[in-house]
Design a protein around this motif. Structure first.
Motif, mmCIF file in Angstrom:
data_model
loop_
_atom_site.group_PDB
_atom_site.id
_atom_site.type_symbol
_atom_site.label_atom_id
_atom_site.label_comp_id
_atom_site.label_asym_id
_atom_site.label_seq_id
_atom_site.Cartn_x
_atom_site.Cartn_y
_atom_site.Cartn_z
ATOM 1 N N GLU A 120 -65.897 -12.673 -26.894
ATOM 2 C CA GLU A 120 -64.669 -13.487 -26.775
ATOM 3 C C GLU A 120 -65.094 -14.541 -25.850
ATOM 4 O O GLU A 120 -65.767 -14.318 -24.800
ATOM 5 N N PRO A 166 -54.460 -13.843 -17.803
ATOM 6 C CA PRO A 166 -53.574 -13.022 -18.643
ATOM 7 C C PRO A 166 -51.998 -13.163 -18.222
ATOM 8 O O PRO A 166 -51.751 -13.659 -16.840
ATOM 9 N N PHE A 220 -51.067 -13.898 -12.864
ATOM 10 C CA PHE A 220 -52.342 -14.471 -12.643
ATOM 11 C C PHE A 220 -52.355 -15.748 -12.397
ATOM 12 O O PHE A 220 -51.783 -16.555 -13.193
ATOM 13 N N LEU A 277 -54.156 -7.557 -24.031
ATOM 14 C CA LEU A 277 -54.832 -6.770 -23.097
ATOM 15 C C LEU A 277 -53.787 -5.580 -22.698
ATOM 16 O O LEU A 277 -52.611 -5.901 -22.316
ATOM 17 N N GLN A 297 -53.402 -12.976 -23.197
ATOM 18 C CA GLN A 297 -54.326 -13.857 -22.411
ATOM 19 C C GLN A 297 -54.556 -15.112 -23.797
ATOM 20 O O GLN A 297 -55.409 -14.600 -24.491
ATOM 21 N N LEU A 344 -56.417 -18.819 -24.938
ATOM 22 C CA LEU A 344 -57.792 -19.326 -24.388
ATOM 23 C C LEU A 344 -57.717 -20.112 -22.990
ATOM 24 O O LEU A 344 -56.661 -20.921 -23.026
ATOM 25 N N ARG A 382 -58.290 -9.037 -29.780
ATOM 26 C CA ARG A 382 -58.246 -10.347 -29.968
ATOM 27 C C ARG A 382 -57.614 -10.556 -31.462
ATOM 28 O O ARG A 382 -58.085 -10.147 -32.233
ATOM 29 N N TYR A 408 -50.311 -7.212 -21.577
ATOM 30 C CA TYR A 408 -50.596 -8.614 -21.269
ATOM 31 C C TYR A 408 -51.091 -9.497 -22.326
ATOM 32 O O TYR A 408 -51.869 -8.812 -23.239
ATOM 33 N N VAL A 411 -55.884 -12.965 -26.878
ATOM 34 C CA VAL A 411 -56.154 -11.684 -26.756
ATOM 35 C C VAL A 411 -55.030 -10.748 -26.127
ATOM 36 O O VAL A 411 -54.525 -11.199 -24.894
#
Lengths: 114, 117
Positions: A2, B43, A104, B91, B37, B39, B113, B35, B89
């Motif tokens: 990734e 997250p 975040f 998580l 995320q 690109l 992903r 979470y 992605v």
């Protein structure tokens, strides 16, 4: 694997030098802050944390500084190594949010130059 | 293994299809988080489970997203009628919630992903 953080702020540091990564957090009610390291293809990995009743905390080669007045957090990495190359995120939370869900920041890509 | 595991590691699907993403938390961890995320981003929180119940689902973007944790361990994130914007992605993280210590490290899995064509 990734590709994480293709368009993130970047910081390049010579191997062996110290690095400082900065983060502005958003919620003045947050009282617990964490720095995470994320390598390509992996989930975030805990580095160090700090609670709001402290302004500095040290770990092995890492130091986190917290300035609540300006809502600023920094991560200092001493004597950087090639394995420190990754994307670094700060995260904030509070038990008073009802749970410990993390918010975040946008992240910084750190590249260590051999 | 002792860490959080997620399957599949990669999922490619077509727009409009249904997908399920699985998370196996660390044994004994009662708290589980999902979470997402995208690109170039950090997250973003989706949903939090304490035991079997979804204690906070405020991060789910719309009603196409749903998650379950029927036995308080494994969790499944379900996405209906996938859209290209769901590509990201996903998580999963788990943590202990022992009494007396409100702040517990969240251990993240490697993520799934998802690519929606």
């Amino acid at each position: 694997g990734e590709n994480v953080g293709l368009h993130l702020p970047t910081l390049s540091v010579q191997e062996g030098d110290n690095s400082i990564i900065n983060c502005a957090y958003s919620n003045s009610a947050s009282d617990y802050f964490i720095w995470y390291k994320q390598e390509s293809g992996k989930g975030p990995q805990f580095i160090i944390d700090i609670r709001s009743n402290m302004d500095k905390r040290q770990g092995q080669r890492v130091t986190v500084l917290l300035n609540k007045t300006v809502k600023h957090l920094s991560l200092q990495i001493a004597a950087t190594q090639p394995g420190d190359s990754a994307v670094y995120f700060c995260a904030e939370t509070s038990i008073y949010f009802g749970n410990e869900k993390l918010t975040f920041g946008t992240g910084t890509r750190l590249t260590i130059i051999p | 293994g002792a860490g959080v595991s997620q399957t599949p590691s990669n999922k490619v699907t077509e727009k409009g299809k249904y997908v399920e993403l699985r998370c196996d938390p660390i044994s004994g961890h009662t708290a589980l988080y999902w979470y997402r995320q995208s690109l170039g981003q950090g997250p973003e929180f989706l949903i939090y489970f304490q035991g079997t119940g979804a204690a906070d689902d405020s991060g789910l973007p719309n009603d196409r997203f749903f998650a379950v944790r029927p036995e308080g361990s494994v969790s499944t994130l379900k996405i209906q009628r996938t859209e290209r914007g769901d590509s990201a992605v996903y998580l999963c993280a788990s943590s202990l919630t022992p009494p007396g210590d409100p702040y517990n490290e969240q251990f993240f899995g490697p993520g799934t992903r998802l690519t929606v064509l």
